[in-house]
Scaffold this motif. Structure first.
Motif: not given
Length: 594
Positions: A199-211, A267-278
């Motif tokens: 869940l932390r890895s950059d190698e995990l294929w997942v569309h976005s930080e929010h997903e 596992a997450l970089s919250f700064s790459h979510m939108t303000h609304e998502e945060l």
């Protein structure tokens, strides 16, 4: 050659029949798993384990004298007797016998996957590297949706050298490719250490930080429910101490994955979510009684990143650099512009948990303003405190390389159908004031051995420039390509890809999707480090590096891209393609503007 083969076959048959099956001229007895084997030291010496064991002085203390079965006065029975304890639960007496038979020249038939698992354990015990490799190959070929969890537990719990790592890497690549979608339901059953890494890895294929956040919360909730069900089924017979320890580990995993602060490397970089998502994430974590400090810091980082990009644009630098010494950390250092002041005020309200127009009091992540624990329910119901973090420095004192890299994932359909010069482009995503996408392109003339290759390219454009999602890559300066493995090709220098004529294009569905642009980096070119990652069944291919010592890339002007024209061979695509016979390729992009 045929005669030599017949002679070798006859010799092997003789050794197996006379030596293994009938035990003739045996000079050592091995007892293991309740069975007794009358064997021969010459054959056992093929095993490094037996070569060391039987070469010791005690094993050489008695020799036959031609008339008697033992040497008078030697005090050592003849033949020597070796008693072994098979402690590994993956290994049974049959697997051990099969490994011994391999020493007599008979290769096992690995048509049953479970046999390969047990034989790998036995072969590893005896140090038989070739047999270990054959077992690992059989296991990797059997990895699928029904088996990957079992093999993951097997590889995680035992150390079987290089072959064990091959199995672990194969499970890892398979999970990275499908964990966010097709294999999502399997994640709660994975070993916790592997799950945390995944869940932390950059190698995990997942569309976005929010997903990725939604995936993390879903998996943690499912594991909590599994733990509660186990407790209910065990009833009064349960091991209270063991279950309490399991719950503590789950709660610690939740803290680690969700991050107690932006510096905790969750596992997450919250700064790459939108303000609304945060804002939504903050409310959800607060409801679950989990820490929200990292969410708060995420908005601070958004403000700092925007400020730093705008400073670079104003200075006209393609690469970020400090023109003045950083000021000391103080309240004044967080208000260099009116926009930053407004963001700071909003951030304070978010940090204090106040609603719009509220008083600014309240609780965050189950911790009151006085620091007292006020957990609610759910994932963090047993957490007593939430770690907080100080405000991050202003964007004027942090270079762009200090911000978390941006991660996004794309997929390309019907890759096999691409002919020479044809390309596909992914939808664009916003990061650091620019629009980013990935493309693939087929080439017939890039490999020295005339093999078809598939190139991977990263594209960046200014938001005020027109998008060209349907244009395919054109003539690009060649990069050297080795005739060897993918890893050698991945190490080759990156090369630019220019925008080609539309006649050779094959646009990815949704490539023209409109993306909200909160601010714009209007520089024509920027410096960046980046990775393009392709998870596969047998491994994960990583092109590029984010390490500070790695070479920076001066990205070309749009619509050109930069990447690898020989990233993959078409003949190797099978292990990377997914889901459909036509060939669905999944790629992760990780970018850090400098």
């Amino acid at each position: 050659a045929a005669e030599a083969l017949l002679e070798a076959t006859a010799l092997q048959g003789h050794v197996v029949k006379e030596g293994w099956e009938e035990g003739k001229f045996s000079d050592v007895t091995v007892v293991a798993g309740g069975r007794e084997f009358h064997l021969h030291r010459l054959m056992l010496s093929r095993s490094p384990y037996f070569a060391a064991l039987l070469g010791s002085r005690w094993a050489q203390g008695a020799q036959p004298d031609g008339e008697a079965e033992g040497a008078a006065g030697a005090g050592v029975a003849w033949p020597p007797r070796v008693e072994l304890t098979l402690d590994d639960t993956n290994m049974d007496a049959d697997a051990f016998a099969c490994a011994l038979l391999y020493l007599y020249g008979q290769r096992p038939v690995l048509d049953v996957p479970q046999r390969a698992v047990r034989l790998l354990a036995a072969a590893s015990f005896l140090g038989l590297d070739d047999l270990c490799a054959a077992c690992a190959e059989a296991i990797v070929a059997d990895i699928g949706e029904d088996t990957v969890v079992g093999y993951a537990h097997f590889a995680e719990a035992h150390q079987y050298g290089e072959s064990g790592e091959i199995v672990k890497l194969a499970c890892w690549g398979y999970l990275c490719r499908g964990a966010a979608h097709e294999l999502r339901h399997l994640l709660p059953s994975l070993p916790l250490p592997m799950l945390q890494r995944l869940l932390r890895s950059d190698e995990l294929w997942v569309h976005s930080e929010h997903e990725r956040y939604l995936l993390v919360v879903e998996v943690l909730s499912a594991r909590r429910e599994q733990l509660a069900l186990t407790l209910e089924e065990a009833g009064s017979d349960c091991d209270a101490a063991g279950l309490a320890d399991a719950e503590d580990k789950e709660l610690e995993a939740a803290r680690e994955l969700l991050g107690s602060s932006a510096q905790s490397h969750g596992a997450l970089s919250f700064s790459h979510m939108t303000h609304e998502e945060l804002l939504c994430v903050r409310d959800e974590l607060e409801e679950e009684g989990l820490p929200t400090a990292a969410v708060s810091d995420g908005l601070w980082e958004q403000t700092a990143l925007r400020s730093r990009i705008e400073t670079c644009v104003a200075q006209g630098h393609d690469k970020d650099m400090l023109t003045t010494p950083p000021p000391p950390l103080s309240a004044a250092s967080t208000s260099e512009t009116r926009g930053a002041e407004d963001a700071t005020d909003a951030m304070e309200r978010l940090r204090l948990g106040a609603s719009s127009g509220g008083s600014g009091s309240g609780t965050v992540g189950g911790v009151g303003a006085d620091g007292s624990a006020t957990p609610k329910r759910g994932l963090g119901r047993s957490l007593s405190r939430s770690m907080s973090s100080p405000p991050l420095r202003s964007g004027s004192t942090r270079l762009l390389c200090a911000f978390p890299p941006f991660r996004f994932a794309v997929e390309f359909q019907a890759v096999r159908a691409l002919s020479n010069g044809m390309s596909q482009h992914s939808p664009e995503v916003f990061y650091a004031g620019s629009m980013w996408k990935i493309s693939v392109q087929a080439f017939n003339d890039e490999d020295p051995h005339s093999r078809r290759t598939l190139g991977l390219f990263l594209h960046r454009r200014r938001p005020d420039e027109a998008s060209s999602p349907n244009r395919s890559a054109g003539a690009v300066p060649r990069q050297s390509a080795s005739a060897g493995a993918t890893a050698q090709r991945a190490a080759a220098a990156a090369s630019p890809g220019a925008a080609p004529s539309a006649s050779g294009s094959a646009a990815t569905p949704g490539a023209a999707t409109t993306t909200h642009v909160p601010y714009a980096d209007t520089r024509e070119r920027v410096y960046a480090r980046y990775q393009l990652i392709c998870p596969a069944k047998k491994n994960v291919m990583v092109l590029g590096s984010l390490k500070p010592e790695s070479k920076e890339t001066h990205l070309p002007r749009a619509p050109k891209g930069w990447g690898w024209r020989t990233a993959l061979l078409f003949e190797e695509l099978d292990q990377y393609l997914f889901a459909t016979p036509e060939g669905q390729l999944r790629v992760v992009g990780v970018v850090q503007v400098l």
